[in-house]
Write an enzyme that holds these catalytic residues in place. Structure first.
Site, PDB file in Angstrom:
ATOM      1  N   SER A 185       0.836  -1.074   0.003  1.00 11.30           N
ATOM      2  CA  SER A 185      -0.205  -0.051   0.061  1.00 11.30           C
ATOM      3  C   SER A 185       0.811   1.398   0.063  1.00 11.30           C
ATOM      4  O   SER A 185       1.866   1.366  -0.780  1.00 11.30           O
ATOM      5  CB  SER A 185      -0.998  -0.081   1.043  1.00 11.30           C
TER       6      SER A 185
ATOM      7  N   ASP B 282      -5.464  -3.736  -2.343  1.00 10.79           N
ATOM      8  CA  ASP B 282      -4.543  -3.344  -1.606  1.00 10.79           C
ATOM      9  C   ASP B 282      -3.814  -4.481  -0.678  1.00 10.79           C
ATOM     10  O   ASP B 282      -4.522  -5.459  -0.231  1.00 10.79           O
ATOM     11  CB  ASP B 282      -5.156  -2.510  -0.350  1.00 10.79           C
TER      12      ASP B 282
END
Length: 316
Positions: free
Chosen positions: A46, A161
């Protein structure tokens, strides 16, 4: 005084997920280098993947300068709203183009040090580890916050993510013999902020006295009712202040569920692969989109990593 010769200075660095809190990674890296540590490999997911990639490309200074210029207006301009797909608010390509202006894309195998980026395959429910191929394709996959950024399809994988499955990918970093494992954890276990301030009691007697002073007649039979009403209103206000459920609306509940998942997965990663140095920023220190607070967050990362390194060095 710590003897540097007794402290291993080669570091495998892992950078966690956490939105704007990931800017703390910049300060953490600065603290490591200032204290004479050499980062020999790096991993992230991320927001951690962005900083890991930029550092491995040798352009963290340029990245820091760019982030320090980010304000709310620039953030809005980078949001390529996605109204047609139905699976996200933002396409996510515009932000990648902006990042490529700072650090041109390149194959990950040609970066200055080994770099690992982790995403999540929502179809197979498994981690996907990138160590080769386009740097920004890997970054784009790793930052795909569900419902916000559009998922990335690579082959038959649909990627979101990396923090969904492993917000602190300690096991994935490519280590060399004898290095120390350093974690910059920006999703430290924290308590959700709530507002439950008990209001002050209503001054019924004072209000009655004021009415009498101003000549407004208040029948004796009313006074008892007014006092009872004031007491009931006070009890209601105290009860409402203690109702924690009012702090959480529909979107707040979804956000909190995600926070809880990230916190628990981080704790699991730490138990499975304990780092030698664990620097922690609490999850509610900053919000996901506080990018306009870059300078403050970077300074916090610098301070937190320095404190963790000091503790490690004293223990050696």
């Amino acid at each position: 005084m710590v003897n540097d010769k007794m402290v291993n200075k080669n570091v495998a660095l892992v950078l966690g997920s956490g939105g704007a809190r990931g800017l703390a990674h910049i300060g953490a890296i600065e603290a490591l280098e200032e204290r004479g540590y050499t980062i020999t490999s790096i991993a992230g997911c991320s927001m951690g993947s962005i900083i890991a990639g930029m550092y491995a490309a040798g352009q963290l200074k340029q990245a820091k300068e760019w982030f320090l210029r980010v304000d709310k207006q620039l953030i809005l301009r980078m949001l390529d709203v996605n109204l047609l797909s139905g699976n996200s608010l933002v396409k996510g390509q515009r932000i990648i183009r902006e990042l490529e202006k700072v650090v041109p894309d390149r194959p990950m195998e040609h970066l200055n040090i080994p770099c690992t980026i982790v995403a999540s395959d929502m179809i197979r429910t498994e981690e996907v580890v990138f160590r080769s191929g386009s740097l920004f394709e890997a970054v784009r996959a790793s930052i795909s916050i569900p419902l916000f950024f559009q998922p990335v399809q690579i082959g038959q994988r649909l990627l979101i993510d990396g923090g969904i499955l492993n917000p602190l990918p300690l096991h994935a970093v490519q280590r060399t013999e004898g290095d120390i494992l350093v974690a910059m954890d920006i999703s430290g276990k924290d308590t959700m902020p709530v507002e439950n301030k008990i209001p002050e009691s209503i001054d019924v007697e004072g209000k009655l006295a004021y009415l009498k002073k101003t000549g407004i007649p208040v029948p004796k039979s009313w006074e008892k009712q007014i006092r009872q009403f004031g007491k009931s209103l006070d009890e209601y206000r105290v009860k409402r202040a203690n109702d924690l459920g009012r702090n959480v609306n529909f979107f707040g509940l979804l956000d909190r569920m995600s926070d809880m998942q990230i916190q628990q997965n981080t704790l699991l990663a730490l138990r499975l692969t304990p780092p030698d140095v664990h620097a922690v920023m609490r999850q509610y220190a900053y919000n996901t989109f506080d990018f306009d607070k870059a300078e403050e967050i970077i300074e916090q990362g610098y301070r937190i990593m320095n404190e963790a390194l000091e503790k490690y060095e004293i223990s050696q």
